[in-house]
Design an enzyme around this catalytic site. Structure first.
Site, PDB file in Angstrom:
ATOM      1  N   ARG A 179       0.856  -1.199   0.000  1.00 46.77           N
ATOM      2  CA  ARG A 179       0.000   0.000   0.000  1.00 46.77           C
ATOM      3  C   ARG A 179       0.884   1.239   0.000  1.00 46.77           C
ATOM      4  O   ARG A 179       0.602   2.231  -0.653  1.00 46.77           O
ATOM      5  CB  ARG A 179      -0.949   0.013   1.216  1.00 46.77           C
ATOM      6  CG  ARG A 179      -1.635   1.352   1.411  1.00 46.77           C
ATOM      7  CD  ARG A 179      -2.875   1.306   2.286  1.00 46.77           C
ATOM      8  NE  ARG A 179      -2.749   0.493   3.479  1.00 46.77           N
ATOM      9  CZ  ARG A 179      -2.038   0.821   4.566  1.00 46.77           C
ATOM     10  NH1 ARG A 179      -1.394   1.961   4.624  1.00 46.77           N
ATOM     11  NH2 ARG A 179      -1.973   0.007   5.599  1.00 46.77           N
ATOM     12  N   TYR A 232     -16.730  17.262 -15.378  1.00 40.71           N
ATOM     13  CA  TYR A 232     -17.101  15.843 -15.496  1.00 40.71           C
ATOM     14  C   TYR A 232     -18.131  15.535 -14.401  1.00 40.71           C
ATOM     15  O   TYR A 232     -17.952  15.943 -13.241  1.00 40.71           O
ATOM     16  CB  TYR A 232     -15.839  14.979 -15.347  1.00 40.71           C
ATOM     17  CG  TYR A 232     -16.159  13.539 -15.071  1.00 40.71           C
ATOM     18  CD1 TYR A 232     -16.896  12.791 -15.987  1.00 40.71           C
ATOM     19  CD2 TYR A 232     -15.767  12.934 -13.887  1.00 40.71           C
ATOM     20  CE1 TYR A 232     -17.218  11.472 -15.726  1.00 40.71           C
ATOM     21  CE2 TYR A 232     -16.078  11.607 -13.620  1.00 40.71           C
ATOM     22  CZ  TYR A 232     -16.815  10.887 -14.538  1.00 40.71           C
ATOM     23  OH  TYR A 232     -17.138   9.586 -14.274  1.00 40.71           O
ATOM     24  N   ASP A 304      -7.475  18.906 -14.404  1.00 38.83           N
ATOM     25  CA  ASP A 304      -7.804  17.555 -14.864  1.00 38.83           C
ATOM     26  C   ASP A 304      -7.391  17.495 -16.340  1.00 38.83           C
ATOM     27  O   ASP A 304      -8.013  18.116 -17.199  1.00 38.83           O
ATOM     28  CB  ASP A 304      -9.305  17.315 -14.678  1.00 38.83           C
ATOM     29  CG  ASP A 304      -9.721  15.900 -15.060  1.00 38.83           C
ATOM     30  OD1 ASP A 304      -9.033  15.289 -15.896  1.00 38.83           O
ATOM     31  OD2 ASP A 304     -10.742  15.425 -14.535  1.00 38.83           O
ATOM     32  N   LYS A 329      -8.405   6.412 -19.246  1.00 42.07           N
ATOM     33  CA  LYS A 329      -8.721   6.911 -20.578  1.00 42.07           C
ATOM     34  C   LYS A 329      -7.508   6.806 -21.503  1.00 42.07           C
ATOM     35  O   LYS A 329      -6.992   5.732 -21.706  1.00 42.07           O
ATOM     36  CB  LYS A 329      -9.265   8.340 -20.447  1.00 42.07           C
ATOM     37  CG  LYS A 329     -10.369   8.475 -19.389  1.00 42.07           C
ATOM     38  CD  LYS A 329     -11.555   7.607 -19.714  1.00 42.07           C
ATOM     39  CE  LYS A 329     -12.740   7.668 -18.774  1.00 42.07           C
ATOM     40  NZ  LYS A 329     -12.628   7.997 -17.403  1.00 42.07           N
TER      41      LYS A 329
HETATM   42  C1  LIG Z   1     -12.408  14.208 -17.136  1.00 47.93           C
HETATM   43  C2  LIG Z   1     -12.546  13.069 -16.173  1.00 47.93           C
HETATM   44  N1  LIG Z   1     -12.016  13.174 -14.947  1.00 47.93           N
HETATM   45  C3  LIG Z   1     -12.121  12.171 -14.042  1.00 47.93           C
HETATM   46  C4  LIG Z   1     -12.799  11.013 -14.338  1.00 47.93           C
HETATM   47  C5  LIG Z   1     -12.936   9.932 -13.298  1.00 47.93           C
HETATM   48  O1  LIG Z   1     -12.084   8.859 -13.598  1.00 47.93           O
HETATM   49  P1  LIG Z   1     -12.381   7.309 -13.274  1.00 47.93           P
HETATM   50  O2  LIG Z   1     -13.593   6.898 -14.063  1.00 47.93           O
HETATM   51  O3  LIG Z   1     -11.137   6.621 -13.686  1.00 47.93           O
HETATM   52  O4  LIG Z   1     -12.658   7.193 -11.814  1.00 47.93           O
HETATM   53  C6  LIG Z   1     -13.377  10.862 -15.609  1.00 47.93           C
HETATM   54  C7  LIG Z   1     -14.107   9.633 -15.958  1.00 47.93           C
HETATM   55  O5  LIG Z   1     -14.796   9.583 -16.964  1.00 47.93           O
HETATM   56  C8  LIG Z   1     -13.237  11.912 -16.549  1.00 47.93           C
HETATM   57  O6  LIG Z   1     -13.766  11.839 -17.779  1.00 47.93           O
END
Ligand SMILES: Cc1ncc(COP(=O)(O)O)c(C=O)c1O
Length: 510
Positions: A179, A232, A304, A329
């Protein structure tokens, strides 16, 4: 050795390192993509390096060895070099006394005696490598134990200790429990940090786990956050349905309207949450301008960078403090693993994030880290092809009679086109559009494609289509972040472009 300006300089290093000259001073840096400390012994004069300098290193014959960027410069007495500094040099010494003795001996062999009060210039530098080189090499030296050229999956929860509290060395900083640290995860963390131009990377079980860890590391009850008014959906839900109960308040703002952002700061605002381009409306925020406004108020800026990836945009170089990713992604890129990441350059932030990563424990396992790293290695070529294909898809959509509007930062008419042109090297492969005829017509388009798979998520090699209002962004229904019901989002993959165009034409027919 005497430099052009009369200073004597010596590089420090061990076999396998690159010895080279920085502004006339000899330095040594490991053939790694991470930050290293180089020490330079000097007779007189001020250091000629300043942070941000990019310098070409040459060997003793004048042949180009590498380019480095100076990170930090400090002048100190030899006797005052702390273990923290000596250790950061990465020379493999295990105690300060060994470090001093080793360097005194090596300098003496080269004709210089170093006394306790000899001044030493400490230069931290980072090798400047191309993004694709970093993707393939950063954090990924051949395995120390076996020479394996790909990073092994260290499927272990714990590690043998040589004595009580004495951890093995040689694979990094020493490991005691997975961890807290795992070599497969370390490789991914170092790689992502290098690609984003930061010194510290942290990876997690998902993008949301990264967000949660960041928020709890930086905020406390009573604090306030500005978030994009088209963030998001999961980010919005985290603030609205989870963090609000713990006393963290948020205000959605249009990040492409600097006046609105400036007016929304309160004296409790601690964090400015930037997403650019946004999911799913592809709004572009000017990271540099926002970071300037935030920093003037002592507010931390997180970006992000999931949609752009470091292949197209590097927020730390634009002034952001933290970069966040859903590595699920484009970074992993094959729709086969969920993960998240945070990258920072600041040591203080890194301490807090590292503490919370371990204390909260939402880490990714070694197999997930391996899969993500394997994807990252081809990020550059994938993004090139993703962008090529997206541009061709946009060409089809802008002229199509069944399409109302196309949201893509690469279009000259896009509100954020100029900013995106400045801070991104290309415009990405996420494309959204509204369909004439409303939500039902949009749903019909989504159900007709054969290559574009109807599915949530994005950024994989395969093309995906979805209706955000009813799928990824259902959680913002009825909120200020609600998206148009007839909005379709495409994640344009890397298939043969003529097949993708045929598929969309078929789906868009009357
Ligand atoms: C722009 C963005 N940030 C954060 C996330 C969250 O990521 P995760 O689905 O890997 O938890 C997503 C998920 O679609 C996203 O599109």
């Amino acid at each position: 050795m005497t430099t052009a300006d009369g200073r004597r300089a010596l590089g420090l290093g061990t076999p396998g390192e690159t010895r080279a000259r920085l502004n006339g001073l000899v330095l040594a840096g490991r053939k790694r993509a991470t930050t290293r400390l180089a020490s330079v012994y000097r007779d007189h004069g001020e250091p000629v390096e300043t942070p941000g300098d990019q310098v070409v290193l040459v060997d003793d014959d004048g042949a180009r060895v590498a380019t480095v960027e100076v990170q930090r410069v400090e002048v100190t007495r030899f006797a005052d070099v702390s273990w923290e500094l000596a250790d950061a040099e990465g020379d493999g010494f295990t105690a300060l006394e060994d470090w001093r003795r080793g360097h005194r001996d090596s300098w003496r062999e080269q004709g210089f005696d170093v006394a306790d009060d000899t001044e030493v210039v400490l230069v931290w530098f980072r090798l400047v490598r191309g993004q694709q080189t970093l993707a393939i090499h950063a954090g990924q030296d051949p395995d120390a134990a076996t020479g394996a050229v790909t990073v092994p999956i260290y499927a272990t929860s714990t590690y043998a200790q040589d004595a009580v509290g004495v951890l093995r060395t040689g694979l990094g900083t020493g490991y005691d429990y997975s961890r807290s640290g795992n070599p497969t995860r370390t490789a991914l963390q170092e790689c992502l940090a290098a690609m984003e131009g930061g010194r510290h990377g942290f990876t997690f079980a998902s993008g949301m786990a990264a967000e949660d860890t960041l928020i709890r590391a930086l905020l406390r009850p009573g604090d306030h956050v500005l978030i994009p008014d088209d963030a998001y959906g999961g980010t919005y839900r985290l603030f609205d349905a989870v963090m609000a109960r713990w006393g963290v308040r948020h205000t959605p703002v249009a990040l492409d309207d600097l006046g609105q952002v400036t007016a929304a700061f309160t004296d409790r605002t601690r964090l400015l949450w930037v997403e650019t381009p946004t999911n799913p409306l592809l709004t572009v925020a000017d990271v540099r301008a926002l970071a300037d406004e935030a920093h003037r108020r002592g507010v931390t800026v997180v970006v992000d960078n999931t949609f752009a990836t470091p292949a197209l945009q590097r927020p730390l170089s634009l002034g952001a403090d933290v970069v966040l990713h859903s590595t699920t992604k484009y970074l992993a890129g094959h729709s086969d693993v969920v993960g998240g990441a945070l990258v920072v350059d600041d040591d203080g932030l890194a301490d807090r994030l590292g503490f919370h990563q371990n204390a909260m424990g939402a880490v990714n396992g070694p197999f997930d880290a391996f899969l993500t790293l394997r994807g990252v290695r081809t990020l550059g070529v994938r993004m090139d092809r993703h962008c090529d294909n997206a541009e061709a898809v946009v060409d089809l959509l802008v002229d199509h009679p069944r399409v109302d509007s196309v949201l893509y930062p690469g279009l000259p008419g896009h509100r954020g086109h100029d900013v995106a042109g400045r801070q991104m090297s290309r415009f990405g492969a996420m494309v959204s559009f509204t369909v004439r005829g409303g939500a039902d017509a949009a749903a019909t388009v989504c159900s007709r494609t054969r290559l574009f798979t109807l599915a949530e998520s994005l950024g994989g090699v395969e093309s995906l289509i979805e209706l955000p209002g009813q799928m990824t962004h259902a959680s913002v229904h009825g909120s200020p972040l609600e998206v148009p019901a007839n909005l379709v989002r495409l994640s344009v993959g890397i298939e043969t472009i003529t097949d993708l165009i045929d598929d969309l034409r078929w789906a868009l027919r009357e």
